[in-house]
Motif scaffolding. Structure first.
Motif, PDB file in Angstrom:
ATOM      1  N   GLU A  69       7.435 -38.924  20.390  1.00  0.00           N
ATOM      2  CA  GLU A  69       7.729 -39.654  21.633  1.00  0.00           C
ATOM      3  C   GLU A  69       6.579 -39.537  22.609  1.00  0.00           C
ATOM      4  O   GLU A  69       6.201 -40.495  23.282  1.00  0.00           O
ATOM      5  N   ARG A  70       5.987 -38.328  22.700  1.00  0.00           N
ATOM      6  CA  ARG A  70       4.870 -38.114  23.651  1.00  0.00           C
ATOM      7  C   ARG A  70       3.718 -39.055  23.323  1.00  0.00           C
ATOM      8  O   ARG A  70       3.227 -39.773  24.195  1.00  0.00           O
ATOM      9  N   ARG A  80       4.618 -42.711  24.019  1.00  0.00           N
ATOM     10  CA  ARG A  80       4.620 -43.091  25.436  1.00  0.00           C
ATOM     11  C   ARG A  80       3.206 -43.377  25.918  1.00  0.00           C
ATOM     12  O   ARG A  80       2.959 -44.345  26.635  1.00  0.00           O
ATOM     13  N   GLU A 111       2.058 -46.689  24.648  1.00  0.00           N
ATOM     14  CA  GLU A 111       2.762 -47.779  25.318  1.00  0.00           C
ATOM     15  C   GLU A 111       2.211 -48.022  26.723  1.00  0.00           C
ATOM     16  O   GLU A 111       2.162 -49.142  27.222  1.00  0.00           O
ATOM     17  N   ALA A 112       1.694 -46.932  27.393  1.00  0.00           N
ATOM     18  CA  ALA A 112       1.272 -47.038  28.786  1.00  0.00           C
ATOM     19  C   ALA A 112      -0.154 -47.599  28.942  1.00  0.00           C
ATOM     20  O   ALA A 112      -0.527 -48.037  30.034  1.00  0.00           O
ATOM     21  N   ARG A 133       6.573 -48.784  35.933  1.00  0.00           N
ATOM     22  CA  ARG A 133       6.522 -48.766  34.462  1.00  0.00           C
ATOM     23  C   ARG A 133       5.942 -47.455  33.964  1.00  0.00           C
ATOM     24  O   ARG A 133       6.438 -46.851  33.010  1.00  0.00           O
ATOM     25  N   VAL A 153       7.540 -43.927  31.502  1.00  0.00           N
ATOM     26  CA  VAL A 153       7.041 -43.288  30.279  1.00  0.00           C
ATOM     27  C   VAL A 153       6.348 -41.964  30.534  1.00  0.00           C
ATOM     28  O   VAL A 153       5.805 -41.349  29.626  1.00  0.00           O
ATOM     29  N   SER A 154       6.334 -41.547  31.794  1.00  0.00           N
ATOM     30  CA  SER A 154       5.554 -40.330  32.097  1.00  0.00           C
ATOM     31  C   SER A 154       6.351 -39.055  31.864  1.00  0.00           C
ATOM     32  O   SER A 154       5.814 -37.968  32.073  1.00  0.00           O
ATOM     33  N   ALA A 155       7.648 -39.179  31.487  1.00  0.00           N
ATOM     34  CA  ALA A 155       8.493 -38.023  31.164  1.00  0.00           C
ATOM     35  C   ALA A 155       8.522 -36.999  32.286  1.00  0.00           C
ATOM     36  O   ALA A 155       8.358 -35.797  32.063  1.00  0.00           O
TER      37      ALA A 155
END
Lengths: 1158, 413
Positions: free
Chosen positions: A232-233, A236, A239-240, A918, A922-924
């Motif tokens: 996931e990390r 993300r 994706e960013a 956005r 995604v920055s968790a």
């Protein structure tokens, strides 16, 4: 017991009706509707009580119902009145003194309502049914005798019904009957119960396996979670990356527009709306001015006369009245003519009563209300009074004639001999001497001894006498039942244990075979193989690291590793180990299903082996228990010196032993009884011989013959005494009746004289001649009443004509006044035409007035709207000026340009916000700056490779997890049936319900079969005891009733049973099936009379009620039947009900019957 | 310190209600699982009345019952007691002794089964009380074990829990018998007994009490069934309150009949009896046996066609304000003795024969032989352990004899 008088005091249609039954044979005659049915019911109700819901209360209410009865018997007389009451229903003649119920009970000698209805009564319908039943029963003698004596007309049908109903429930060989079905349901439910029960061992196994599976799943879930987080990390960050690029570009453009004016977001829409509203207001102003000009022109065109409008109500009222005035004028002329005609008719009518009388004087003819009523009351009485007098005269003549006949009969009666001592002894002998019982005892003792010997020989395990058998110390039935249950339980437990062992062994073999089949297909790697391969690979890596880091050689780890791979070079060996581990993993993934199945099979085989051991232990225990129970069973019979068979067989043995012991005991009792009876008979014979001397020679033979001869002497003496008593009672009753009727005649004459005196006085009061007849007086009174009514009508008519004329004059004056004021030119018209014209003018004025009002209103409203439109336009101009100032613009165009720049600046700000949002997604949880720094630290090109590796590892672990999950689900599914479910409890409840139903059906079957059994036995016994005397009497009666068409009845044996047949005078045999319906009716009647006669030969007499049974008999046979009933009346009272005059006449010709008319 | 506890016994969980057959309109759903529903009410009542603990004096289950779902259901209900902080103390009875569930299920900690090897004393410090009891592992116990139990502590409220046939209690299997004197000799203040299904108060000094079972299971167990709420005050004084827990109430409705009752009155009499029972049932489902006692035309009609009458009464019962199951229509003959009319005549012959049969002589053996086939069939086809009516039983046959005359009525004129 005999019924002398039935008093229908208040019952059914009767009030004060009395029936006297003088002769022992009475004919009760009544035509249709005379109340025959009510009389029959009164007979029963009088003796046994009035039924709670009696239909006989349609004239007299329940509390007023009364039936009077006078009974007589050898022990005395009894008179009472029966009321409808639960307590103390019997009263004396005063209807208040209580009569003790027990007196009536004693008089009835225990006869119940049922017995009275069925044994001592016969109706036409019962006769016909009885006749048909004879034919259906095909003459089986026992049934004929039983049915005809008991009044059971459908005995054969009853037996058939009982058997058929029982067969619906159960027959040994059928399987579709109700009880079989219940048993099947029980068995099926038992299987369902067994299926749904969950044993405790199964529950424990399941729980243990389930806990292990849950632990395995948790370990794999943890590994999968670690991989997921890393994936996931990286995902993300990947994706960013495009958003980060767009953010940078937008920040650059925004820097150029920082100084521009920022207008509110709704500025553009407010500007456009203000300009649009100004334009609309100006267009509306112009349209409203045009509309005002058009309205002014329309108002000028309307004309409205005010004086006509003001007279609106007066014109309307007269216009409404016009129609009724026109109709009233026509009606008035008709009424005048009608009045004249009425007066002329009245005058004529008055002058007919008194010639020359004026109309004004006619009212004086009315005689007065009291005089009129008295005449009307007296007139209808005279015919009834005269008819009564005549009827009483006739009754008196009749009664005097009957008394003379009775006197003659008394004079001709013979003298009566003294039989007191002989009678007492005969009564005693009747009670003590029971010939049939002696015969029965001898026969039973003989047959019982044979049966006993046969039963003893047939009893297994025994060779002694019945008395020794009785003394044998056998175990109780309950104990044997317990042994049987214990043996059954032990046997069932042993069989169950064996079955369980076989089942477990078979399951184990099957699972083993399946395992071998799977393994034999191809080498299947297990998780253990994979673990071994990985361990070897890791061992190699450890060895390489040591060699690499420590530069050491020939380490133990290296040697061990090389030995296990069979290689000599460390690098090659490691390469082989890595490849093998990968291959095993790949192979497991490819063969996942088989591997999984193999694991489950291994687990099940282990479990089944344990179950086998457990079952073997259970079987040994059950066998031991069975042997112990058998040993106890044998020792229970040791005291009898017998080796017992099975408990079920010994139960049967015990029952047969019980029957033998019972039979032996009964035989002993019968032998004692027989001996006592023989001794009593000898003593009686001696006493009878002594007392019989004065009446003639002592007949030879024993006590029975002596008793028969003595009974004949007593019977002759009793008949003579009874006849004398009857005739004397009749004479007394007739004398009393003559006296009563004479009193009635005198009373009737006095009532006629009194009427005549009252009539003369009433005519005088009314102004009529005292000699006028009731008819003439009534005609005079009717004419006077008609004239007075006519005068009243004429007065009413004159008043109505006067009122109509006054109404017409008032209307004409009102119209003339209105015309003169509002429209003089209409003065020449009729009032009705003038008012129509005025009304039309009024309607036009009203219409114009309404239109004018509407236009005035519209003008005012349009002016208000015009003012509002002008104000709106002014407000719009002021609003737009303010907007220009807000944008620092001199005019509309400049304002629109300022708004475009402001909008672009705002758009850039919004985009930067979106990009930041956005990135935050995604920055968790990190700040934007931290996340941008983290993204910058990752090499964008390597992200894809890392993700692929994570995915590969995750897929492998998930595969393992899926296998464990499959296993857990299977265990969960199994556990679902073990969470306190109620399937087994519900099945047990259902089983209990079915067992309850089965019990009910078994009890009903027992009831039906028992009734059938008892009825057949009773028929047999009754036949044995009564066949001789009843058939003998019935044969004579049958010959008499068929007028010699048949000579006798005979019993013939056919197919193992005795059947009745008729015998013609020629000797020809006629079976019952060959007899006509009429002959069957006569046979049934003969059997009924013979049975009743037989009954009364040893019982107190009771009335025998015959209800119109001779309807289908011709005159000859009816006469014969009446003669037979007459003969029966020598033994007991016979009351014959009929509504046929012809039968009364026949009875009068052939018998001495008394006739009572209803 | 004042406290209260609940005393129940003889739950016999999942044992069926006997002889309640399916028929159109029968309230089967209300009857199904009645013992489970009653157990639920026991738990609700214990929680609502804030009892300190619950005592169950034996026979949780039926001895032969093998379905572990029953035990699991019991555990799930007991968890509700645990959530309310209420302990359950259970002495095992003769039925439990034979049941394997007691050993094989995962019992939670708040349920305590008394030891079967020796008498046990459990102190209850929060209540200043102590429980004494002993479970039994055998199905048949014929000796009085209380003589070996410890004597009660002075200054403490002592409660004895025992599954027993105490003296004076009849109608049940003899089990661990004991006398009032032996119970008194232990100096306990309350004896919580079980085994006898009928609520009974044997003594008050000390209290010796059977609460009865919590749900009647057959027509032999009529009337309210439930538990006792025992209140102990600060001085050790005791007051008892009975709480009915049954969801289906059994009742026998006797209807006396004589000559005055008309055949058409039967339905009205039955409906009246049912309505009276309904009024007393406090809204519960009823399982009812109609008992027609006496003689006369109405009794004869019933005996002539009992199935038809039962079916009519079942239809009438559906109109009652609560669900009513008509279990059985029972006919009890009480005919007046016949007088001298019965010495001759066919019907007298019939009555004499019926009388003779009732004396169990040789004729009775002949009559019994009529049912040999049926008995064999029942023996062969009824599942093991299932009770059935023996058609050769003299009592059954004597009952049938009373119906003979009414069954012949169809042939009367």
């Amino acid at each position: 017991m005999r019924l002398d008088v039935l008093d229908l005091i208040a019952y059914g249609p009767f009030t004060g009706t009395r029936l006297e039954f003088g002769h022992p044979f009475t004919i009760a005659y009544g035509p249709n509707e005379a109340g025959k049915t009510s009389t029959l019911r009164a007979l029963e109700d009088g003796l046994f009580g009035i039924a709670p819901q009696t239909p006989e209360s349609f004239v007299h209410a329940y509390p007023n119902l009364r039936i009077g009865m006078t009974l007589s018997s050898n022990s005395g007389g009894l008179s009472f009145i029966r009321r409808k009451a639960n307590k103390q229903p019997l009263r004396a003649a005063d209807d208040s003194t209580v009569v003790d119920d027990s007196l009536l009970e004693r008089a009835l000698h225990g006869i119940t309502r049922d017995t009275f209805t069925n044994m001592f009564g016969i109706s036409h319908a019962a006769l016909v049914r009885g006749g048909r039943a004879l034919a259906e029963g095909q003459g089986e003698i026992g049934q004929l005798l039983f049915a005809s004596a008991a009044g059971l007309s459908g005995l054969q049908a009853t037996l058939a019904r009982l058997e058929a109903d029982a067969a619906e429930l159960f027959t040994p060989r059928a399987s579709s009957k109700v009880i079989h079905q219940c048993l099947r349901e029980l068995q099926e439910n038992g299987l369902e119960l067994k299926r749904s029960q969950v044993a405790i061992a199964r529950f424990q196994e399941n729980q243990k396996a389930l806990q292990q599976a849950v632990r395995d799943l948790a370990a794999r879930d943890e590994k999968i979670e670690d991989l997921r987080r890393e994936s996931e990390r990286l995902g993300r960050i990947r994706e960013a990356l495009p958003t980060i690029s767009l953010l940078r570009q937008t920040q650059l453009e925004f820097a150029g527009l920082v100084a521009a004016v920022v207008l509110p977001e709704d500025y553009g829409s407010r500007l456009e709306a203000g300009e649009s509203r100004l334009q609309v207001a100006r267009q509306a102003e112009a349209g409203l001015q045009d509309e005002l000009a058009h309205i002014a022109e329309a108002i000028a065109r309307f004309y409205v006369p005010a004086d006509v409008l003001a007279a609106d109500e007066a014109i309307g009222a007269l216009f409404e009245e016009k129609s009724s005035i026109q109709k009233s004028k026509k009606d008035c002329d008709r009424r005048v003519a009608e009045l004249a005609e009425l007066k002329r008719g009245l005058l004529e009518q008055a002058q007919r009563l008194q010639p020359g009388m004026a109309l004004a004087e006619a009212a004086q003819l009315e005689p007065g209300l009291l005089a009129r009523n008295r005449i009307q009351e007296l007139a209808p009485q005279v015919p009834r009074l005269e008819a009564n007098l005549e009827a009483f005269d006739r009754s008196l003549d009749d009664a005097r004639r009957k008394l003379a006949e009775s006197e003659a009969t008394i004079a001709s009666l013979p003298a009566i001999p003294e039989t007191g001592g002989l009678g007492a002894l005969v009564n005693r002998a009747r009670r003590e001497l029971d010939v049939a019982r002696v015969r029965e005892l001898r026969s039973k003792i003989a047959s019982g001894e044979k049966t006993l010997q046969l039963a003893l020989r047939g009893l297994s395990l025994w060779h002694g006498s019945d008395e020794d058998l009785e003394a044998l110390p056998v175990p109780e039935v309950e104990a044997v039942e317990e042994y049987r249950a214990a043996l059954q339980d032990a046997g069932a437990a042993e069989a169950k244990a064996r079955e369980k062992l076989a089942e477990a062994s078979q399951d184990q073999v099957l699972k083993q075979a399946e395992r071998e089949r799977i393994v034999g297909l191809d080498a299947v790697p297990t998780l253990a193989t994979l673990a071994d391969a990985r361990e070897l690979r890791d061992l190699g890596w450890t060895a390489i690291k040591r060699v690499w880091k420590n530069a050491a050689k020939d380490e133990p780890a290296e040697r061990d590793f090389l030995a296990r791979t069979g290689q000599t070079d460390l690098a090659v060996s490691y390469e082989v180990a890595v490849r093998d581990a990968d291959q095993v993993a790949d192979h497991i993934r490819e063969e996942g299903d088989r591997v999984n199945r193999l694991m489950i099979l291994d687990s099940e085989i282990t479990r089944l082996a344990l179950r086998c051991e457990e079952a073997k232990y259970g079987l040994a225990e059950a066998r031991e228990n069975l042997d112990a129970v058998l040993e106890r069973w044998r020792s229970a019979w040791a005291d009898c010196g017998m080796v017992p068979e099975s408990p079920s067989a010994m139960l049967t043995w015990l029952r047969r032993r019980g029957a033998i012991v019972e039979q032996g005991s009964r035989l002993r009792e019968m032998r004692y009884e027989l001996k006592a009876m023989d001794e009593a008979e000898t003593a009686l014979a001696t006493e009878l011989a002594v007392l019989f001397g004065p009446f003639g020679a002592v007949p030879p033979g024993g006590a029975t013959d002596l008793l028969t001869a003595a009974e004949a002497v007593l019977s002759a003496a009793a008949e003579a005494a009874e006849e004398r008593r009857t005739v004397l009672a009749l004479r007394q009753a007739q004398t009393a009746e003559i006296s009563r009727i004479e009193t009635k005649v005198a009373e009737a004459r006095e009532r006629v004289s009194a009427w005549r005196r009252e009539w003369a006085a009433a005519l005088e009061d009314a102004g009529l001649e005292s000699t006028a007849s009731p008819v003439a007086a009534e005609a005079y009174l009717n004419s006077v009443r008609d004239i007075i009514a006519g005068l009243n009508k004429a007065k009413e008519l004159a008043e109505r004509i006067s009122k109509m004329q006054a109404d017409a004059e008032t209307f004409t004056a009102g119209v003339a006044k209105l015309v003169a004021r509002l429209s003089p030119p209409l003065g020449g018209l009729e009032p009705e035409a003038a008012i129509v014209q005025l009304h039309r003018t009024l309607l036009e004025a009203n219409e114009n007035n309404k239109l004018l009002q509407r236009e005035n209103k519209r003008q005012r409203e349009t002016q208000v709207k015009l003012n509002q439109a002008a104000q709106t336009a002014s407000r719009c101009v002021a609003y737009l000026d303010a907007l220009y100032r807000e944008a620092a613009a001199p005019d509309s165009q400049a304002a629109h340009e300022a708004w475009a720049i402001s909008t672009r600046r705002r758009d850039l700000e919004r985009r930067m916000g979106e990009y930041n949002a956005r990135l935050r997604l995604v920055s968790a949880g990190k700040t934007i700056e931290e996340f941008l720094a983290e993204a910058a630290s990752v090499d964008a090109d390597s992200i894809a490779g890392c993700l692929e590796e994570i995915e590969r590892q995750a897929a492998f672990i998930k595969q393992e997890r899926a296998e464990v999950e499959t296993k857990r689900r299977a265990l969960d599914a199994e556990a679902l049936a073990m969470r306190g479910g109620d399937q087994a409890a519900t099945a047990a409840q259902r089983a209990s319900g079915i067992a309850g139903r089965l019990a009910g059906e078994v009890e009903q079957y027992v009831r039906l079969k028992t009734a059938s059994f008892v009825l057949r036995k009773a028929v047999e016994r009754y036949r044995d005891r009564n066949q001789g005397p009843v058939l003998e009497a019935a044969a004579i009666l049958f010959a008499q009733l068929t007028c010699g068409s048949f000579a006798a009845l005979r019993v013939e044996s056919q197919e193992g049973s005795s059947r009745l047949v008729g015998v013609r005078p020629t000797g020809q045999i006629v079976p019952l099936a060959g007899m006509s319906d009429g002959t069957l009716d006569q046979l049934y009647l003969a059997l009924r009379i013979a049975s009743v006669e037989h009954y009364f030969s040893v019982h107190e007499p009771a009335p025998f009620i015959v209800d119109d049974v001779l309807l289908n008999f011709d005159d000859t046979r009816a006469s014969a039947a009446l003669a037979a009933l007459n003969a029966l009346s020598a033994k007991t009272q016979v009351i014959f009900f009929t509504h046929h005059r012809r039968l009364v006449e026949l009875a009068a010709s052939y018998t001495q019957a008394t006739v009572c008319e209803l | 310190m004042a406290f209260r506890f609940v005393h129940a016994a003889d739950i016999h969980l999942d044992s069926p209600l006997l002889s309640l057959d399916e028929y159109p309109g029968a309230p089967l759903e209300e009857i199904r699982l009645a013992t489970r529903k009653a157990l639920g009410k026991l738990v609700d009542f214990s929680i609502e009345s804030e009892a300190a603990f619950v005592v169950i004096a034996g026979d949780l289950f039926d001895g032969e019952w093998r379905d572990c779902n029953t035990g699991l259901y019991f555990i799930s209900e007991m968890r509700r007691l645990r959530d309310a902080g209420i302990m359950a103390y259970i002495a095992l009875g003769n039925h439990d002794a034979a049941n394997r569930m007691i050993l094989g299920l995962p019992w939670p900690d708040h349920i305590h089964f008394f030891d079967h090897k020796r008498p046990e004393r459990i102190p209850l410090p929060g209540c200043d009380a102590a429980l004494f009891s002993q479970s039994f592992r055998r199905q048949h116990v014929e000796e009085d074990l209380t003589s070996t139990w410890p004597v009660g502590d002075t200054g403490t409220f002592n409660v004895g829990v025992l599954h027993t046939s105490a003296s004076g209690a009849a109608g049940h299997e003899l089990y661990a018998p004991c006398s009032l004197d032996s119970l008194r000799s232990r100096h306990y203040q309350y004896w919580a007994l079980g085994h006898i299904h009928t609520r009974t108060e044997l003594a008050r000094e000390p209290w010796v009490v059977y609460p009865g079972n919590i749900q009647g299971r057959s027509v032999r167990e009529c009337g309210p069934r439930g538990c006792y709420l025992v209140d102990v005050d600060d001085t050790g004084g005791v007051s008892l309150e009975f709480e009915p827990l049954d969801v289906v109430r059994w009742q026998v409705l006797p209807i006396p009949l004589d000559e005055r009752a008309a055949p058409c009155d039967l339905e009205v009499l039955a409906q009246g009896a049912i309505e009276r029972a309904v009024a007393e049932a406090e809204g519960r489902t009823l399982a009812v046996r109609i008992r027609l006692e006496g003689h006369g035309p109405a009794w004869n009609r019933a005996a002539g066609d009992p199935l038809d009458l039962k079916s009519r009464i079942r239809m009438l019962a559906q109109e009652a304000a609560v669900p009513v199951h008509i279990e059985k229509l029972e006919l009890v003959s009480r005919a007046p003795s016949q007088t001298d009319e019965s010495d001759a005549g066919p019907m007298a012959e019939l009555r004499s024969l019926i009388h003779e049969l009732g004396q169990d002589g040789g004729l009775m053996v002949e009559l019994q032989a009529q049912f040999a086939d049926l008995k064999s069939k029942l023996q062969a086809a009824a599942p093991a352990g299932q009770e059935w009516v023996d058609p050769q039983d003299p009592e059954v046959l004597r009952n049938a004899l009373a119906s003979v005359e009414p069954l012949l009525e169809g042939g009367r004129e």
